[in-house]
Design an enzyme around this catalytic site. Structure first.
Site, mmCIF file in Angstrom:
data_model
loop_
_atom_site.group_PDB
_atom_site.id
_atom_site.type_symbol
_atom_site.label_atom_id
_atom_site.label_comp_id
_atom_site.label_asym_id
_atom_site.label_seq_id
_atom_site.Cartn_x
_atom_site.Cartn_y
_atom_site.Cartn_z
ATOM 1 N N CYS A 155 0.731 -1.058 -0.041
ATOM 2 C CA CYS A 155 -0.036 0.004 0.041
ATOM 3 C C CYS A 155 1.000 1.226 0.003
ATOM 4 O O CYS A 155 1.617 1.590 -0.995
ATOM 5 C CB CYS A 155 -0.899 -0.248 1.146
ATOM 6 S SG CYS A 155 -2.349 1.050 0.834
ATOM 7 N N HIS B 265 -3.350 -5.830 0.975
ATOM 8 C CA HIS B 265 -2.729 -6.032 2.296
ATOM 9 C C HIS B 265 -2.550 -7.563 2.707
ATOM 10 O O HIS B 265 -3.457 -7.985 3.376
ATOM 11 C CB HIS B 265 -3.482 -5.267 3.511
ATOM 12 C CG HIS B 265 -3.406 -3.839 3.366
ATOM 13 N ND1 HIS B 265 -2.421 -2.876 4.027
ATOM 14 C CD2 HIS B 265 -4.001 -2.904 2.530
ATOM 15 C CE1 HIS B 265 -2.710 -1.731 3.838
ATOM 16 N NE2 HIS B 265 -3.557 -1.658 2.794
ATOM 17 N N GLU C 12 -0.883 -8.683 4.939
ATOM 18 C CA GLU C 12 -0.826 -8.808 6.466
ATOM 19 C C GLU C 12 -1.874 -8.686 7.241
ATOM 20 O O GLU C 12 -1.917 -9.209 8.216
ATOM 21 C CB GLU C 12 0.093 -7.694 7.094
ATOM 22 C CG GLU C 12 -0.306 -6.408 7.152
ATOM 23 C CD GLU C 12 -0.437 -5.565 5.785
ATOM 24 O OE1 GLU C 12 -0.094 -6.168 4.605
ATOM 25 O OE2 GLU C 12 -0.836 -4.509 5.864
#
Lengths: 227, 82
Positions: free
Chosen positions: A86, A194, A196
Site C-alpha cells: 500500500c 494487504h 498482512e
C-alpha cells in the site's frame, strides 16, 4: 528469520505487519524508525501501509528521503527481500526501487474491501508457496492504487515476469489489472493489497500468510546455500 | 529574493479522474460547452537570488514533480526583499 518493520510518521499498518510476522508467522520482527540508518541483523524489510508524511505533495514522495531509505536501497541492492504494501508500495516507486507510479483510483473513491487476486508469477521469493494462476482473497484499502507505467515499462514488466499479482476484478483502473510488481531481480515486491491483514481465519482469509511463509522458506534456502 | 512558480500537471497520456468528475459537475450546472478539465498543482517557492534555473529544475525533478506522471513548467520573477 528477522523482519524489520519500517515506521514513518503516518504509517498505520506497522502494527498489523508486526502482528502478522510475530503472532501468525511465528518469526522475529522489530520496528525500525525512519530516522535510523542501519538494517544490520535483519533478513527482510517490510514497508507498511498508511499515510507517511500525510501523503503531502504525492503519496510516498517525502518518505523516500527519510534517513532509513538510503539503507533500504542498499539492502535491496544486496538482493535481500523488501516488501512494500500500500503506502509502502507508493514509497518504493517514488524511491525508484520499482518502476511506474500509483495514481488516484479511477472512480476517485477510497476502497476498503476484500479483492480476489490472481498469482501471476509464483516463482518469486514472495510467492513460491502459491501456485501460478491461483486466485486468493486479500483486502485492499487505498485511494491511490491505480498503477500506471508507460508502454515500454509495461512490456518490460511482462517480459521479465515482474507482475506478481493481478486483480480478478480491477477495482481502481490499474494498467493491466496490476496489483503487485517486483523489480527485475525479484527481491523487491510492491503491492497495494494487504497480505498482512489476511493471516487469520478470524479476519476473513489466511491467503496472505503464504506470502510470508514463502519468504521464510527462501530465507532458509539462502542460509543453506551460503553456509 | 525571487519567486518561483511551478506548475505541475498530469501528463497528456494519463487520464485525470478528478478532471472528469469536475467536468461532470460543470455540465450539471449547465456549462455543457466544457470539452475537458485537467487539474494540476501550483507550487510557489521564495528563493534567494543565487538560485539558478538549473537548481529549480533539479528541485522539480528530484522532489516537486514525479516525471513518470507529471509534466511541469516554472517561471521566476524578482520580488523586493523583505
Amino acid at each position: 528469520m528477522k523482519f524489520a518493520v519500517i515506521v514513518f510518521p503516518g504509517s498505520n499498518c506497522d502494527l498489523d505487519m508486526y502482528h502478522a510476522v510475530t503472532d501468525a508467522l511465528g518469526e522475529e520482527a522489530s520496528y525500525v524508525f525512519h530516522t535510523e540508518t542501519s538494517l544490520d541483523g535483519f533478513d527482510a524489510v517490510l514497508l507498511p501501509g498508511g499515510f507517511s508524511y500525510g501523503d503531502y505533495l504525492r503519496c510516498g514522495a517525502i518518505a523516500q528521503f527519510s534517513p532509513i531509505m538510503e539503507e533500504v536501497k542498499r539492502f535491496a541492492t544486496e538482493g535481500k527481500p523488501v516488501l512494500g504494501v500500500c503506502n509502502g508500495f507508493q514509497v518504493l516507486v517514488e524511491a525508484g526501487l520499482l518502476p511506474g507510479v500509483l495514481l488516484r483510483n479511477k472512480e476517485l473513491k477510497f476502497m476498503c474491501r476484500t479483492t480476489r487476486l490472481k498469482v501471476a508469477n509464483a516463482s518469486t521469493c514472495f510467492t513460491s508457496d502459491y501456485a501460478d494462476g491461483e486466485v486468493i482473497d486479500i483486502p485492499i484499502a487505498h485511494g491511490e492504487g491505480n498503477y500506471y507505467c508507460d508502454d515500454a515499462t509495461y512490456a518490460m514488466l511482462k517480459t521479465h515476469g515482474q507482475i506478481a499479482f493481478t486483480y480478478v476484478d480491477n477495482p481502481n483502473g490499474s494498467r493491466g489489472d496490476i496489483a503487485g510488481i517486483t523489480n527485475r531481480t525479484g527481491n523487491v515486491l510492491g503491492m497495494m493489497p494487504h497480505p498482512e491483514r489476511a493471516v487469520e481465519a478470524l479476519l476473513g482469509s489466511t491467503d496472505g500468510l503464504r506470502l510470508f511463509t514463502s519468504l521464510v522458506k527462501q530465507g532458509a534456502n539462502h542460509v543453506k546455500t551460503t553456509v | 529574493m525571487k519567486k518561483v512558480i511551478v506548475f505541475a500537471t498530469l501528463r497528456e497520456s494519463i487520464l485525470d479522474p478528478q478532471g472528469v468528475a469536475v467536468k461532470g459537475g460543470l455540465a450539471q450546472l449547465g456549462f455543457t460547452g466544457v470539452e475537458e478539465v485537467r487539474i494540476g498543482k501550483r507550487i510557489e517557492l521564495l528563493v534567494t537570488d543565487e538560485t539558478t534555473d538549473m537548481m529549480v529544475r533539479e528541485m522539480c525533478e528530484r522532489l516537486l514533480v514525479n516525471p513518470v506522471m507529471e509534466d511541469y513548467e516554472f517561471s521566476i520573477e524578482e520580488v523586493a526583499s523583505v
